[in-house]
Structure formats: structure tokens, C-alpha cells
Design an enzyme around this catalytic site. Structure first.
Site, PDB file in Angstrom:
ATOM      1  N   ARG A  74      35.997   5.640  85.306  1.00  0.00           N
ATOM      2  CA  ARG A  74      34.717   5.452  86.008  1.00  0.00           C
ATOM      3  C   ARG A  74      33.726   6.498  85.504  1.00  0.00           C
ATOM      4  NH1 ARG A  74      36.200   6.184  91.615  1.00  0.00           N
ATOM      5  NH2 ARG A  74      36.960   4.046  91.497  1.00  0.00           N
ATOM      6  N   ARG A 144      31.424  12.997  94.214  1.00  0.00           N
ATOM      7  CA  ARG A 144      31.461  11.898  93.241  1.00  0.00           C
ATOM      8  C   ARG A 144      30.056  11.402  92.903  1.00  0.00           C
ATOM      9  NH1 ARG A 144      36.972   8.480  94.706  1.00  0.00           N
ATOM     10  NH2 ARG A 144      38.374  10.281  94.787  1.00  0.00           N
ATOM     11  N   LYS A 210      38.067  13.653  98.631  1.00  0.00           N
ATOM     12  CA  LYS A 210      36.861  13.175  97.949  1.00  0.00           C
ATOM     13  C   LYS A 210      35.625  13.360  98.832  1.00  0.00           C
ATOM     14  CE  LYS A 210      37.970   8.423  99.361  1.00  0.00           C
ATOM     15  NZ  LYS A 210      38.362   7.102  98.872  1.00  0.00           N
ATOM     16  N   LYS A 212      31.414  11.984  99.109  1.00  0.00           N
ATOM     17  CA  LYS A 212      30.455  11.003  98.610  1.00  0.00           C
ATOM     18  C   LYS A 212      29.075  11.264  99.200  1.00  0.00           C
ATOM     19  CE  LYS A 212      34.011   7.453  97.963  1.00  0.00           C
ATOM     20  NZ  LYS A 212      34.452   6.072  98.269  1.00  0.00           N
ATOM     21  N   CYS A 430      36.021  -5.365  96.517  1.00  0.00           N
ATOM     22  CA  CYS A 430      36.618  -4.365  95.624  1.00  0.00           C
ATOM     23  C   CYS A 430      37.442  -5.076  94.547  1.00  0.00           C
ATOM     24  CB  CYS A 430      37.483  -3.379  96.415  1.00  0.00           C
ATOM     25  SG  CYS A 430      39.072  -4.061  96.965  1.00  0.00           S
ATOM     26  N   CYS A 436      44.700  -2.443  90.899  1.00  0.00           N
ATOM     27  CA  CYS A 436      44.703  -1.338  91.855  1.00  0.00           C
ATOM     28  C   CYS A 436      46.088  -1.183  92.483  1.00  0.00           C
ATOM     29  CB  CYS A 436      43.658  -1.549  92.938  1.00  0.00           C
ATOM     30  SG  CYS A 436      43.630  -0.215  94.156  1.00  0.00           S
ATOM     31  N   CYS A 475      42.770  -3.361 100.588  1.00  0.00           N
ATOM     32  CA  CYS A 475      43.486  -2.382 101.398  1.00  0.00           C
ATOM     33  C   CYS A 475      42.492  -1.672 102.296  1.00  0.00           C
ATOM     34  CB  CYS A 475      44.242  -1.393 100.502  1.00  0.00           C
ATOM     35  SG  CYS A 475      43.189  -0.068  99.846  1.00  0.00           S
ATOM     36  N   CYS A 479      36.866   0.643  99.681  1.00  0.00           N
ATOM     37  CA  CYS A 479      35.949   0.859  98.562  1.00  0.00           C
ATOM     38  C   CYS A 479      34.713  -0.036  98.628  1.00  0.00           C
ATOM     39  CB  CYS A 479      36.679   0.664  97.236  1.00  0.00           C
ATOM     40  SG  CYS A 479      37.930   1.929  96.912  1.00  0.00           S
TER      41      CYS A 479
END
Length: 566
Positions: A74, A144, A210, A212, A430, A436, A475, A479
Site C-alpha cells: 500500500r 497511516r 495503528k 488514522k 473491502c 486477505c 471481517c 476496512c
């Protein structure tokens, strides 16, 4: 917490020599297409994940072969803006160095590659570097890709917001030279033995999880600002940006069956002056660095830090670190989350063309040569390309005399001309299967058919023109931000989903689970019944999400910690 055993990733980061680990050695190992278990976590900080083709997993196991390992990389593209020259470089890499031979626009305004053999990773990263692009901090326990409203129409205000998105991204990049050394063959400048100050914001163990960020320009909320750990809602005086309403504590991920995990929308903390933007961003991040949960990664996001320590205590600590208090929140209007499809003329008399890219997959297929089309447009386009958080592409800043050529290329290659319903245009999915590793059910491959069935039900009940925000993920990591959708499908098992209803159309309220572990037939039966009621009982201007809450189909989620599972 200091007496508790930390999460495994904390020890990996501590021992990694500032994200170097044994990645370089793993690159040289040809007996496997994989990295070691520890390095699989560290490579995320460099922008990529190890995956395998799950469609082929059983077949390869029967042949006594290891899984068909490949990597998803990414890029970091603050605000989603790139030049046509950069796009041509991105396209060349996809065509020559990935097995998927495609580019995927993500829900965070960047692009990613799938199907990269380990032997091609270094070549790809060096190719991106030649285009002044990189993948550092696109994944991992760091800040990110910073999103920003991509609207080029009101150009002056949006340009100012975009500049802040770039500043935030650059200011909060990791300082380690590991990326440059491993992938770009730069020499190691100093010994890391004395490098304790190397990461002034992150420290040796980086963030607990993470992080964002997004910059929103009202009334647009296309970046879903409240779903981010940290959000900046632009406040303007005319066409001059004077500051931001700062939001903090959003995040979509949760874990099935674990009620102490939940999605959450961010809290409003107040107004900050534009010149204080970086100070407040750094303060929020360092509080999370110091206060975040490093024992249980499932409870390590900023949203849980704020819940566990309390809003007032968190706010006071941020103000203490900045040396300045928040001002009162400024009143702004939060509105549509969709993109403006087709041609729109800006205040500078430039034209901007938004192209619908289903699930963000830029790939050539019969009748829709999307990858070739964008390539041909890039060869002649004099403006820029802008990726949106709805996984679409804006061909921005087209002069009047160039408009016909751009439109002709778009139509010739299937990028323009198809009528897209409001619901399809507002909905995303996603990647999920087959690549994935976390996916429990289909998302991207299921999305087109499911949306068609939703459209058919809307048409049946006479409100086909009404936009409904639908999102599908394989899941509960979220995302595609499914918990902020009016209709959210979250994968539970092959062909089975949890059905969520009741988020606001504007993205200011979460949804709530309505049915658990159901198949398509039951989902469509539920929607058929609810659509019939909505068609006859809705109030003027009432959106579907608001209708399901007002009529008691689901309860409103006002406090996620208490309401989401309750």
C-alpha cells in the site's frame, strides 16, 4: 499495566532495531516465499502485508507445497493526489511486477498492489521512489495515510486543507532510516546504539496500534471523519481556512463475540487554530503512545484509551502537552459522504471528472478496459488525479479545450457512460477473499451482485432514486467502515454475515446489529420488509438509517461502549 506481560508485537518492536529486524536477510532467502513470523509484523511498517491465495490453499497443501505466498503493498499518498506521470509509473509497476495485474484504490485515498512475489518487492519500492512515492508508514503501528477531502471545485479552501494533510503526514512519519537502507540501498548513517532520540514522536516501540487521520471540509464528509482516530474538520472564513474542529477516538475494528471491543465514532474536542494543527496532532499521538494499551492489542486503539481514561482526563492531558486549551467548537454542517460523479466545473473554470471505479479495482476486463483507459488519459492529462475514499478517481483540473478528449477516452474504455444508482455510488467493499488472511466471507467479489439486488428492492418499492449507504466487509476489522453504513454486512463465515442497520446517512451515528450470522436470502427478506415500510411510513427527507432508528427497528448507538452490543 507495567507488571503485565506485554503483547508480542511490543517485544518485536523493541528488539527490531527501529524496524529493521531481519527483513534484509529474509529478502535473500529463496527457499520460501514468506518472511519469518516476526518480520511479518515489521514489514507492515514498510507498507506491505504477507498474504496467500486462499482459493489455492487446499490444492497446494494436497501437493505438499507451501501456500502461494505473495504480498499486498500500500502506498502513502496524502490526500490521494498524484500527477499523471506518477500514475503512469504506478500503472507500469502493476502491469510488470504483480500477478494481479491491477491497481486497487483503497478506502483511505491511496492505491495498493496485490499479488507481489517476494523477489519483486524491492524493485517495486524502488520504482515508486523514482515516482517520488513511497510506502513507509502505510501500515503498522504508526500514523497511516492522511485522508483529505479531494474536492477540486472550491479550489482555494480545499488546497489549503490538502496542504495541511501533507504537513500532517510528513511531520508524523517515522524517522528511522530502515526503509531507505533495506529498500533503497542507502547506507546506514549511524549506529543505532545511541539513537534513543531517533523517534521523537514514536519512541522505540512506536504506537500501541495503528492510527488514522482525516481532514474534512464541510459540508462534505466523504472521508468519514468521525471514524478516524484523529479528525480535522475545516473551519473557514470565506475561502480562507482559519482552523479545525478537532475530533478524536474513532475507529471501526472489533472482534466477533468479544463485547469489550466495539467500533466507535470520534468525540468532538473543540476548535484549534490552523497554526496549532501540528502541535495538537502530535500531542494526541503522544498521549496515545504513553497511555495506550500495550498488553491487549484488541484494546489498543485510541478509542479505548479515551474510554478507559475518560474524555476529560484525555482532553486535559492533550492541552497540557500543547500548552494551550481547546476553544469552543465552531458550528459546521456535516453532510453527504458520496462523490460527485461526472463533470463538475470549479470556481477557477477548470473541469473535474469523477469516474466510478467499482470497489476501487482498476483492471482491464471485457467491455471495461479501466486500467488501459486511465493509462491513456494519463498520457494526455495536464492536471492531476485524485483518489477518493469511496474508491473512485477524479480526473482533476481539465481545461475546457481538453474536456472532449478526456471524455472520449473515458467512454471508449468503459470508464464513463454506465448509469450508476445513488446507492451503488455511495457504497463500498473491502478486498476480503481470496487474498486477505482475516476475511471470513466475500466482500469485493460479492459486492456487485448484492448491490444489484438491493437496487431491485428499492425499485420494487418505488424509491430507486434514494441513496442508501451500503458497505460490505469480510471481517469485523472494518476496512470499508461497515459500522458507519445504513446497511452494513460484516463477514462471519463463508456466505454468512452479520447485518447491521441504523447508521446516519451523514456518518455521525453508528449502526447496530439486527441479524447475526445470516445468509443472503434472509438478508434480502429483511430488507424487502423494511423497504416496504420505509416506502409508506418515512417522513419527508428521512433517510433509511434514520427511519430504522425512529421506528425502533434498532436502537440508536449514542455511546458505543454501552449501546453497540447492548
Amino acid at each position: 499495566m507495567s507488571d503485565q506481560k506485554l503483547a508480542v508485537n511490543e517485544y518485536l518492536k523493541t528488539d527490531s532495531d527501529y524496524l529493521r529486524g531481519t527483513i534484509n536477510e529474509g529478502l535473500q532467502t529463496e527457499v520460501t516465499g514468506a518472511f519469518s513470523e516476526g518480520d511479518q509484523q515489521l514489514i507492515k511498517f514498510h507498507g506491505f502485508y504477507q498474504q496467500d491465495d486462499r482459493d489455492l490453499r487446499n490444492e497446494r497443501k494436497a501437493q505438499k507445497l507451501e501456500p502461494l505466498y505473495s504480498f499486498m503493498l500500500r502506498a502513502r499518498v496524502p490526500g490521494g493526489v498524484c500527477t499523471p506521470e506518477q500514475w503512469l509509473g504506478v500503472d507500469k509497476i502493476a502491469s510488470e511486477l504483480t500477478s494481479s495485474n491491477s491497481i486497487r484504490l483503497t478506502t483511505r485515498q491511496t492505491f495498493q498492489y496485490h499479488g507481489i512475489p517476494k523477489r519483486n518487492l524491492k524493485t517495486i519500492i524502488q520504482g515508486l521512489d523514482r515516482q517520488a512515492l513511497d510506502s513507509i508508514a502505510a501500515c503498522g503501528d504508526v500514523n497511516r495515510n492522511v485522508m483529505c477531502n479531494p474536492n477540486p471545485v472550491e479550489s482555494k479552501l480545499h488546497q489549503q486543507a490538502y496542504e495541511w494533510a501533507k504537513k500532517l503526514s510528513d511531520h508524523l512519519l517515522p524517522h528511522t532510516q530502515a526503509y531507505a537502507e533495506i529498500w533503497l540501498d542507502k547506507e546506514k548513517l549511524v549506529s543505532t546504539a545511541d539513537e534513543q532520540p531517533l523517534e521523537p514522536v514514536y519512541g522505540k516501540t512506536y504506537l500501541p496500534r495503528k492510527f488514522k487521520m482525516a481532514v474534512a471540509v464541510p459540508p462534505d464528509n466523504d472521508v468519514d471523519v468521525y471514524t478516524n482516530d484523529l479528525g480535522f474538520v475545516a473551519v473557514a472564513d470565506g475561502d480562507e481556512l482559519v482552523g479545525f474542529n478537532l475530533t478524536a477516538g474513532g475507529g471501526m475494528g472489533s472482534t466477533h463475540g468479544e463485547t469489550d471491543t466495539f467500533p466507535r465514532l470520534a468525540d468532538d474536542f473543540g476548535f484549534i487554530r490552523a497554526e496549532d494543527t501540528l502541535k495538537f496532532a502530535e500531542a494526541v499521538m503522544t498521549v496515545q503512545r504513553d497511555w495506550g494499551n500495550r498488553v491487549n492489542r484488541k484494546r489498543a486503539r485510541l478509542k479505548y484509551t479515551i474510554v478507559d481514561h475518560g474524555y476529560d482526563a484525555f482532553k486535559a492531558e492533550v492541552e497540557k502537552r500543547v500548552g494551550k486549551a481547546f476553544e469552543a467548537k465552531r458550528e459546521v454542517i456535516i453532510g453527504d459522504r458520496g462523490d460527485r460523479y461526472g463533470w463538475v466545473k470549479g470556481i477557477d473554470n477548470q473541469w473535474h471528472l469523477t469516474l466510478y471505479i467499482e470497489s476501487g479495482r482498476v483492471k482491464d476486463q471485457p467491455g471495461k478496459m479501466l486500467q488501459t483507459g486511465l493509462r491513456e488519459i494519463a498520457k494526455v492529462h495536464k492536471g492531476d488525479f485524485r483518489m477518493t475514499s469511496n474508491q473512485n478517481m477524479i480526473v482533476a483540473s481539465v481545461a475546457e479545450q481538453d474536456k472532449a478528449e478526456i471524455e472520449g477516452l473515458a467512454r471508449q474504455h468503459g470508464l464513463l457512460g454506465e448509469v450508476i444508482s445513488q446507492t451503488r455510488g455511495h457504497s463500498i467493499a473491502c478486498v476480503a477473499l481470496p487474498t486477505c488472511s482475516l476475511a471470513m466471507a466475500e466482500a469485493e467479489r460479492y459486492f456487485p451482485d448484492f448491490i444489484s439486488k438491493v437496487e431491485a428492492l428499492q425499485d420494487k418499492h418505488g424509491f430507486a432514486e434514494q441513496a442508501i449507504v451500503v458497505r460490505i466487509t469480510g471481517c469485523p476489522n472494518g476496512c470499508a467502515r461497515p459500522f458507519a453504513a445504513e446497511i452494513g454486512l460484516v463477514g462471519k463465515a463463508p456466505g454468512r454475515y452479520n447485518l447491521y442497520l441504523g447508521a446516519s446517512y451523514e456518518g455521525t451515528r453508528l449502526n447496530k446489529m439486527y441479524r447475526e450470522n445470516v445468509q443472503e436470502a434472509e438478508i434480502l427478506e429483511v430488507l424487502d420488509t423494511l423497504f416496504a415500510q420505509y416506502a409508506t411510513e418515512r417522513q419527508k427527507g428521512e433517510t433509511f438509517g434514520n427511519f430504522t432508528v425512529r421506528t425502533g427497528v434498532v436502537g440508536a448507538v449514542l455511546d458505543a461502549a454501552k449501546d453497540f452490543h447492548g
